[in-house]
Design a protein around this motif. Structure first.
Motif, PDB file in Angstrom:
ATOM      1  N   PHE A 116    -151.063 -34.433 -85.449  1.00  0.00           N
ATOM      2  CA  PHE A 116    -150.118 -34.525 -86.630  1.00  0.00           C
ATOM      3  C   PHE A 116    -150.376 -33.962 -87.734  1.00  0.00           C
ATOM      4  CE2 PHE A 116    -151.583 -38.596 -84.850  1.00  0.00           C
ATOM      5  CZ  PHE A 116    -150.267 -38.871 -83.916  1.00  0.00           C
ATOM      6  N   ARG A 127    -150.790 -29.176 -78.791  1.00  0.00           N
ATOM      7  CA  ARG A 127    -149.666 -29.709 -78.438  1.00  0.00           C
ATOM      8  C   ARG A 127    -149.417 -29.209 -76.651  1.00  0.00           C
ATOM      9  NH1 ARG A 127    -145.185 -31.267 -80.609  1.00  0.00           N
ATOM     10  NH2 ARG A 127    -143.220 -30.641 -79.516  1.00  0.00           N
ATOM     11  N   VAL A 269    -152.585 -40.357 -80.235  1.00  0.00           N
ATOM     12  CA  VAL A 269    -151.536 -40.716 -79.302  1.00  0.00           C
ATOM     13  C   VAL A 269    -151.210 -42.250 -79.264  1.00  0.00           C
ATOM     14  CG1 VAL A 269    -150.980 -40.472 -76.957  1.00  0.00           C
ATOM     15  CG2 VAL A 269    -151.805 -38.433 -78.109  1.00  0.00           C
ATOM     16  N   ALA A 273    -147.498 -43.737 -79.733  1.00  0.00           N
ATOM     17  CA  ALA A 273    -146.802 -44.182 -78.578  1.00  0.00           C
ATOM     18  C   ALA A 273    -146.484 -45.601 -78.753  1.00  0.00           C
ATOM     19  CB  ALA A 273    -147.764 -43.711 -77.620  1.00  0.00           C
ATOM     20  N   THR A 276    -143.616 -47.214 -82.049  1.00  0.00           N
ATOM     21  CA  THR A 276    -142.425 -46.562 -81.816  1.00  0.00           C
ATOM     22  C   THR A 276    -141.650 -47.143 -80.651  1.00  0.00           C
ATOM     23  OG1 THR A 276    -143.555 -44.943 -80.727  1.00  0.00           O
ATOM     24  CG2 THR A 276    -143.215 -44.467 -82.955  1.00  0.00           C
ATOM     25  N   LEU A 333    -131.390 -45.206 -80.013  1.00  0.00           N
ATOM     26  CA  LEU A 333    -132.070 -44.395 -80.881  1.00  0.00           C
ATOM     27  C   LEU A 333    -131.429 -44.137 -82.012  1.00  0.00           C
ATOM     28  CD1 LEU A 333    -133.848 -42.603 -77.745  1.00  0.00           C
ATOM     29  CD2 LEU A 333    -134.966 -43.711 -79.709  1.00  0.00           C
ATOM     30  N   LEU A 339    -137.522 -44.320 -87.057  1.00  0.00           N
ATOM     31  CA  LEU A 339    -137.952 -43.359 -88.052  1.00  0.00           C
ATOM     32  C   LEU A 339    -136.829 -42.748 -88.785  1.00  0.00           C
ATOM     33  CD1 LEU A 339    -140.372 -42.017 -85.230  1.00  0.00           C
ATOM     34  CD2 LEU A 339    -141.197 -41.573 -87.972  1.00  0.00           C
ATOM     35  N   PHE A 367    -133.390 -38.612 -91.288  1.00  0.00           N
ATOM     36  CA  PHE A 367    -132.867 -38.819 -89.804  1.00  0.00           C
ATOM     37  C   PHE A 367    -131.501 -39.915 -89.751  1.00  0.00           C
ATOM     38  CE2 PHE A 367    -137.315 -37.540 -88.403  1.00  0.00           C
ATOM     39  CZ  PHE A 367    -137.205 -36.493 -88.035  1.00  0.00           C
ATOM     40  N   PRO A 399    -133.784 -38.164 -82.737  1.00  0.00           N
ATOM     41  CA  PRO A 399    -134.544 -39.286 -82.584  1.00  0.00           C
ATOM     42  C   PRO A 399    -136.054 -39.210 -82.641  1.00  0.00           C
ATOM     43  CG  PRO A 399    -133.607 -39.316 -80.696  1.00  0.00           C
ATOM     44  CD  PRO A 399    -132.751 -38.387 -81.370  1.00  0.00           C
ATOM     45  N   PHE A 400    -136.407 -37.788 -81.638  1.00  0.00           N
ATOM     46  CA  PHE A 400    -137.644 -37.395 -81.449  1.00  0.00           C
ATOM     47  C   PHE A 400    -137.973 -36.131 -82.236  1.00  0.00           C
ATOM     48  CE2 PHE A 400    -136.477 -39.751 -77.538  1.00  0.00           C
ATOM     49  CZ  PHE A 400    -137.269 -40.713 -77.489  1.00  0.00           C
ATOM     50  N   PRO A 408    -143.779 -35.273 -78.186  1.00  0.00           N
ATOM     51  CA  PRO A 408    -144.369 -34.805 -76.799  1.00  0.00           C
ATOM     52  C   PRO A 408    -144.148 -35.970 -75.887  1.00  0.00           C
ATOM     53  CG  PRO A 408    -146.244 -34.986 -78.185  1.00  0.00           C
ATOM     54  CD  PRO A 408    -145.020 -35.315 -79.034  1.00  0.00           C
ATOM     55  N   GLY A 409    -144.157 -37.080 -76.392  1.00  0.00           N
ATOM     56  CA  GLY A 409    -144.100 -38.227 -75.503  1.00  0.00           C
ATOM     57  C   GLY A 409    -142.668 -38.908 -75.197  1.00  0.00           C
ATOM     58  N   LEU A 412    -142.123 -40.115 -71.657  1.00  0.00           N
ATOM     59  CA  LEU A 412    -142.530 -41.171 -71.190  1.00  0.00           C
ATOM     60  C   LEU A 412    -142.048 -42.332 -71.998  1.00  0.00           C
ATOM     61  CD1 LEU A 412    -145.036 -42.584 -69.804  1.00  0.00           C
ATOM     62  CD2 LEU A 412    -146.262 -42.418 -71.982  1.00  0.00           C
ATOM     63  N   ALA A 413    -141.745 -42.271 -73.097  1.00  0.00           N
ATOM     64  CA  ALA A 413    -140.904 -43.387 -73.953  1.00  0.00           C
ATOM     65  C   ALA A 413    -139.669 -43.551 -73.210  1.00  0.00           C
ATOM     66  CB  ALA A 413    -140.523 -42.780 -75.326  1.00  0.00           C
TER      67      ALA A 413
HETATM   68  C1  HEM Z   1    -139.116 -44.295 -78.728  1.00  0.00           C
HETATM   69  C2  HEM Z   1    -140.315 -43.952 -78.912  1.00  0.00           C
HETATM   70  C3  HEM Z   1    -140.763 -42.590 -79.683  1.00  0.00           C
HETATM   71  C4  HEM Z   1    -140.200 -42.214 -80.889  1.00  0.00           C
HETATM   72  C5  HEM Z   1    -138.755 -42.690 -81.412  1.00  0.00           C
HETATM   73  C6  HEM Z   1    -140.962 -41.048 -81.265  1.00  0.00           C
HETATM   74  C7  HEM Z   1    -140.581 -40.127 -82.306  1.00  0.00           C
HETATM   75  C8  HEM Z   1    -141.180 -39.216 -82.661  1.00  0.00           C
HETATM   76  C9  HEM Z   1    -140.857 -38.084 -83.845  1.00  0.00           C
HETATM   77  C10 HEM Z   1    -139.510 -38.244 -84.667  1.00  0.00           C
HETATM   78  C11 HEM Z   1    -141.896 -37.377 -84.144  1.00  0.00           C
HETATM   79  C12 HEM Z   1    -141.674 -36.159 -84.899  1.00  0.00           C
HETATM   80  C13 HEM Z   1    -142.255 -36.497 -86.277  1.00  0.00           C
HETATM   81  C14 HEM Z   1    -142.401 -35.167 -87.205  1.00  0.00           C
HETATM   82  O1  HEM Z   1    -141.639 -34.254 -86.959  1.00  0.00           O
HETATM   83  O2  HEM Z   1    -142.873 -35.485 -88.421  1.00  0.00           O
HETATM   84  C15 HEM Z   1    -143.023 -37.648 -83.045  1.00  0.00           C
HETATM   85  C16 HEM Z   1    -144.202 -37.091 -82.812  1.00  0.00           C
HETATM   86  C17 HEM Z   1    -145.152 -37.208 -82.061  1.00  0.00           C
HETATM   87  N1  HEM Z   1    -145.003 -38.388 -80.889  1.00  0.00           N
HETATM   88 FE1  HEM Z   1    -143.352 -39.566 -80.695  1.00  0.00          FE
HETATM   89  N2  HEM Z   1    -142.071 -40.991 -80.529  1.00  0.00           N
HETATM   90  C18 HEM Z   1    -141.843 -42.182 -79.605  1.00  0.00           C
HETATM   91  C19 HEM Z   1    -142.733 -42.159 -78.573  1.00  0.00           C
HETATM   92  C20 HEM Z   1    -144.066 -41.349 -78.327  1.00  0.00           C
HETATM   93  C21 HEM Z   1    -144.850 -41.560 -77.117  1.00  0.00           C
HETATM   94  C22 HEM Z   1    -144.791 -42.532 -76.211  1.00  0.00           C
HETATM   95  C23 HEM Z   1    -146.103 -40.711 -77.466  1.00  0.00           C
HETATM   96  C24 HEM Z   1    -147.118 -40.372 -76.420  1.00  0.00           C
HETATM   97  C25 HEM Z   1    -147.117 -40.810 -75.330  1.00  0.00           C
HETATM   98  C26 HEM Z   1    -145.609 -39.984 -78.599  1.00  0.00           C
HETATM   99  C27 HEM Z   1    -146.500 -38.966 -79.045  1.00  0.00           C
HETATM  100  C28 HEM Z   1    -146.104 -38.267 -80.253  1.00  0.00           C
HETATM  101  C29 HEM Z   1    -147.109 -37.209 -80.702  1.00  0.00           C
HETATM  102  C30 HEM Z   1    -148.465 -36.984 -80.196  1.00  0.00           C
HETATM  103  C31 HEM Z   1    -146.490 -36.616 -81.953  1.00  0.00           C
HETATM  104  C32 HEM Z   1    -146.791 -35.648 -82.883  1.00  0.00           C
HETATM  105  C33 HEM Z   1    -146.520 -34.188 -82.409  1.00  0.00           C
HETATM  106  C34 HEM Z   1    -147.072 -33.086 -83.104  1.00  0.00           C
HETATM  107  O3  HEM Z   1    -147.445 -33.188 -84.472  1.00  0.00           O
HETATM  108  O4  HEM Z   1    -146.954 -31.990 -82.767  1.00  0.00           O
HETATM  109  N3  HEM Z   1    -144.404 -40.509 -79.181  1.00  0.00           N
HETATM  110  N4  HEM Z   1    -142.576 -38.689 -82.391  1.00  0.00           N
END
Ligand code: HEM
Length: 461
Positions: A116, A127, A269, A273, A276, A333, A339, A367, A399-400, A408-409, A412-413
């Protein structure tokens, strides 16, 4: 003579560059800051933001100043943005000008080398490794394991009053460990759980590292977690077996990640994961209980999948036949927007839609405001999964996140949510207990008190 000509032309070029950069710089400096107020000295508008639902603060500012405005919260000068185009600019098109930023205490707890906190080559490499472990091709093989974790969890909730969020957190923690350590996870689950649960208590604590403080206990638990991970790493190196999980991806010889980098990213991670996904699941349980027609449609779809099957247990292919349930996830979402926003920091003075964003200022794409704007979604407060029968307008549904740091998750989510909904709707019914009106921010948006519910097997009703 030739030497003099070269010197002269170099001098001329330098003058032109200097004049150009100083005029750009001068023009930027003369640009106005975005509209808005910075509030009181030091405390800014922190009190206004946190004394109410933060979304009321954002919405009232958007109404007063438009889609870009300045404020001052938690000791930081911020620019908040709520237009889809501006969010795209910050997160995608000009992402190099806006670096991710977190409180120092979070960086210390997750580990400075976690994905992050980085930009550039190191971020790109991490990544790639994370994405590789979470592509549909990689996670399809763990569907039966996720399925059995879901079945066991639901069985343990039968006829009990449960705190939905807490129970979902246990489920998502177990799935996170599975995706990171594969089948090795059962060996370490209890130790990892014990340490991680202490660690997470300190995420939002004051960073005072003195014996007895939450922060101190968390840092100790973090150390112990790193020791457990070191044991797992050395065992894997001894056995030299290939692994398809996230740890396997991080450990590939040619990738050359250090043990410390691996530990920081594993902890990172789990952090990303767990809460959220658990809070999205909690909202789905609430929305399904409040919308009986939607619950009926989802149940029918899921029962159809059960009937078609000769062998018990869900497969990846089954999860691809759930369009109604998938739209319920999308709508959850959007409405819950767990978030509400993310943080970036301007790495230099940036000219932005005719305004100046000075270097060092925080930039927050909102968002939730984008997801709740009537310009992007008609009747935005209504829970209506059918709106996703038509794709949303570009950049209005994030939402992601979006761009280089997007989630990247996400596959899986969505997968683990589908599996839980399948079992919840085909085998159980539930009723919500106590008041449901408030939203708690912890820091993700959550139904009041984590949504206490009582859950019954359908065949007992
Ligand atoms: C519904 C569930 C989830 C939501 C809503 C969510 C949402 C997000 C969002 C909005 C970001 C971007 C944040 C930013 O730009 O500052 C993010 C980044 C990330 N998420 Fe998720 N996430 C979820 C589940 C997961 C899962 C299950 C994993 C791992 C298996 C995961 C791993 C990550 C990682 C490692 C990042 C950082 C990516 C980077 O900085 O390149 N997330 N997530």
């Amino acid at each position: 003579m030739e030497f003099i000509t070269i010197c002269f032309s170099s001098f001329l070029l330098l003058c032109i560059i200097f004049l150009f950069t100083s005029s750009v710089h001068g023009r930027r400096k003369s640009l106005p800051l975005p509209p808005g107020t910075l509030g009181w000295p030091y405390i800014g508008e922190t009190f206004q933001l946190y004394s109410q639902n933060p979304n009321v603060f954002f919405a009232s500012k958007v109404k007063k100043y438009g889609s870009i405005f300045k404020t001052h919260v938690l000791g930081c000068r911020c620019v908040m943005i709520s237009s889809p185009a501006a969010a795209k600019l910050v997160l995608v098109t000009k992402s190099h000008l806006f670096k991710p930023t977190f409180p120092a205490s979070k960086e210390r707890m997750l580990g400075k080398q976690a994905i992050f906190f980085h930009q550039g080559d190191y971020h790109f490499k991490l990544r790639r490794l994370v994405l590789r472990a979470f592509t549909p091709e990689s996670i399809r093989s763990i569907v039966p394991d996720i399925d059995s974790i879901a079945v066991d969890s639901l069985r343990s909730w039968e006829n009990r009053l449960i705190n939905t969020f807490q129970e979902m957190k246990t489920f998502t923690f177990n799935v996170a460990l599975l995706s990171i350590f594969g089948h090795d996870e059962v060996l370490y689950r209890e130790d990892l759980k014990r340490c991680y649960y202490i660690l997470e208590k300190g995420y939002n604590s004051m960073p005072i590292n003195l014996p007895g403080t939450l922060f101190h206990k968390s840092m100790k638990a973090r150390k112990e977690l790193a020791q457990i991970l070191a044991r797992i790493l050395s065992l894997r190196r001894e056995t030299k077996k290939e692994h398809n999980d996230l740890l396997g991806s991080f450990m590939e010889e040619k990738e050359g990640l250090s043990d410390e980098q691996i530990a920081d990213n594993i902890i990172g991670v789990i952090f990303a994961a767990r809460d959220t996904t658990a809070s999205v699941m909690t909202w789905i349980i609430k929305y399904l209980a409040e919308n009986p027609t939607v619950l009926q449609a989802v149940t029918q779809e899921q029962e159809g999948i059960m009937k078609e099957k000769e062998v018990k247990g869900l497969t990846w292919v089954d999860t691809k036949k759930m369009p109604i349930t998938s739209r319920v996830i999308q709508e959850t979402l959007r409405v819950a927007s767990i978030l509400s926003f993310t943080f970036r920091e301007a790495v230099e003075d940036v000219e932005f839609e005719g305004y100046l964003i000075p270097k060092g200022w925080k930039v927050l794409p909102l968002f939730r405001n984008i997801h709740h704007s009537p310009e992007n979604f008609t009747d935005p407060e209504k829970f209506d999964p059918s709106r996703f029968e038509v794709a949303p307008k570009p950049n209005t549904f994030m939402p992601f996140g979006n761009g280089v740091h997007s989630c990247p998750g996400n596959e899986l989510a969505k997968l683990e949510i589908l599996v839980v909904i399948h079992h919840m709707t085909t085998k159980y019914r539930w009723s919500m207990i106590g008041p449901q009106n408030e939203i708690h921010y912890a820091p993700f948006a959550l139904p009041q008190n984590g949504l206490p519910i009582r859950i019954f097997p359908k065949n007992q009703l």
